[in-house]
Design an enzyme around this catalytic site. Structure first.
Site, PDB file in Angstrom:
ATOM      1  N   ILE A   1       0.842  -1.193   0.000  1.00 33.61           N
ATOM      2  CA  ILE A   1       0.000   0.000   0.000  1.00 33.61           C
ATOM      3  C   ILE A   1       0.877   1.242   0.000  1.00 33.61           C
ATOM      4  O   ILE A   1       1.781   1.365   0.834  1.00 33.61           O
ATOM      5  CB  ILE A   1      -0.898   0.029   1.261  1.00 33.61           C
ATOM      6  N   CYS A   2       0.620   2.134  -0.939  1.00 32.48           N
ATOM      7  CA  CYS A   2       1.373   3.388  -0.974  1.00 32.48           C
ATOM      8  C   CYS A   2       0.624   4.427  -0.145  1.00 32.48           C
ATOM      9  O   CYS A   2      -0.302   5.070  -0.630  1.00 32.48           O
ATOM     10  CB  CYS A   2       1.528   3.857  -2.421  1.00 32.48           C
TER      11      CYS A   2
END
Lengths: 161, 298
Positions: free
Chosen positions: A98-99
């Site tokens: 997840i960014c």
């Protein structure tokens, strides 16, 4: 290849253990809306179910987050990834990474598992399109040795999604 | 000093207007391993808080460098005898403040100051609660700092020597927790006086006060500037002197070294210190662009 993988993590320090116990108690008393965590005997890894919020692209879809706590939690950020299958989202890679800045450089001990969950749900809820990040394949290929997302040097450009 | 990850040396360019995220690939595992071991070595060379060194060691750094800095260090030497370096990991202001403050309490056995500061600490705790911070996120940090305050007072089973204070300040499990305690106190102080700090913060980052605290105060490794120093000094009621060492010179030809005293509002000053001390903070930090060390007067 000797890249440190998630399997080489150390046990929780005493202070980390205490803190997590408190977070667990707090979670059980008032879990964040949309999340479900079935307590296991492994305090160091939480698997948390998240249900997409009503009225969003992910309404009624269920995903699972895997949260791994490092030895020096909360001084160090937990590692948070989506388990397979990860939701289709412009900031979520198909390997579950997840960014999101608070999971890396912007983590602080003022945050909790619960507040991280709320941020992730809010990221899902504000998405207007179900698609992978543009560079998904290249990124996932780069992580093929089981590298932790915490070893990626992320850049964050977009606060809105 | 900012030892945050240096901006990429291994090729991959960032998307300036990308659709959200960016990352930097490490195609070559060897390069990555090598780079990270260099960083580790760099970091380990200097403990969180170093030994006290004569001021001449500062001059030695600039021997083949800027003449104006060497001139300024000479001026500095008229007032200051030694320097204690801190690691350049983005926490140097807080770390320097921590050591300097606890060292003063230990050497002066200043119980009155401890009683005074405890009142301010409780005020900070209330402020965090009022701001909506969960108790469990900050209580361990408060407890640990309060323990340090107790331990520097001699004559108890838990009392620590100066040597032990140095060791603790180098021990991550104490040192980082105290730094984080200060970050909580600073964040609460800024948010509590957000109308006062807002113009400064807007000037620095163009974000809201709350966002500034979340991104530039609360995470470890985020550097401090005058906003953080003002807030911490006010919240704890502890004056701080910052001496500036940079290449600037005045046109009149004379070399001088500037300093700024961060003085908390009058009713919060340490009650134990005499009136003359009020003008001379017992904490002096040397600022060089991006980094703070501790200075000791003659």
């Amino acid at each position: 290849m000797t890249s440190s993988s998630t399997s080489s993590r150390k046990n929780l320090s005493k202070i980390a253990c205490n803190r997590l116990q408190k977070e667990l108690t707090e979670w059980q008393a008032s879990p964040p809306a949309g999340f479900n965590y079935k307590v296991s005997d492994n305090l160091q890894r939480w698997v948390i179910e998240v249900v997409g919020a009503p009225g969003t692209l992910y309404a009624n879809e269920t995903y699972r987050l895997q949260v791994d706590f490092p030895e020096h939690y909360p001084m160090e950020a937990p590692q948070v990834i989506f388990m397979n299958p990860a939701p289709m989202h412009p900031h979520i890679y198909s390997n579950g990474h997840i960014c999101l800045d608070i999971l890396y450089d912007s983590w602080s001990p003022a945050m909790t598992v619960s507040s991280v969950c709320i941020s992730i749900l809010s990221m899902l809820s504000s998405s207007t399109v179900k698609q992978r990040p543009e560079d998904n394949d290249r990124y996932v290929k780069n992580c093929r040795n089981g590298r932790s997302p915490k070893e990626t040097r992320w850049w964050f450009h977009d606060d809105k999604v | 000093m900012r030892n945050k990850e240096p901006v990429l040396d291994d090729g991959e360019v960032v998307y300036e207007d990308g659709p959200g995220c960016g990352w930097n690939a490490f195609e070559d595992e060897d390069v990555m391993q090598q780079t990270s071991s260099i960083h580790d070595d760099e970091a380990k060379k200097l403990p969180y808080v170093g030994d006290k060194e004569p001021l001449s060691s500062l001059a030695a750094e600039y021997q083949s460098g800027s003449p104006i800095l060497l001139e300024k260090i000479k001026v500095l030497a008229e007032q200051y005898a030694s320097i204690r370096r801190t690691r350049g990991d983005g926490n140097c202001f807080f770390r320097g403040f921590m050591f300097s403050y606890l060292e003063h309490l230990l050497e002066a056995q200043d119980k009155a100051e401890i009683d005074r500061v405890k009142v301010n600490i409780e005020r900070s705790r209330k402020a965090l609660q009022t701001l909506g911070y969960a108790e469990l996120t900050f209580e361990d940090f408060f407890t640990l700092f309060l323990e340090q305050l107790e331990d520097v007072i001699q004559g108890k089973e838990t009392s620590i020597s100066h040597e032990e204070l140095v060791l603790r300040s180098r021990d991550q499990s104490v040192s980082d927790y105290v730094v984080m305690f200060f970050r909580f106190v600073t964040s609460a102080a800024i948010q509590n006086r957000s109308e006062f700090f807002e113009p400064f913060i807007m000037g620095l980052t163009n974000t809201t006060v709350e966002q500034f605290c979340k991104s530039a105060v609360e995470p470890m490794g985020e550097e401090s500037d005058h906003v953080h120093i003002t807030a911490l000094s006010d919240a704890l009621g502890v004056p701080i002197r910052v001496v500036y060492l940079d290449r600037s010179s005045c046109d009149t030809g004379g070399v001088s070294v500037n300093h700024h005293d961060f003085i908390p509002s009058a009713d919060d000053l340490p009650s134990s210190s005499g009136s003359s001390e009020k003008k001379n903070p017992f904490i002096t930090l040397l600022y060089r662009p991006g980094h703070y060390d501790i200075l000791y007067p003659n």
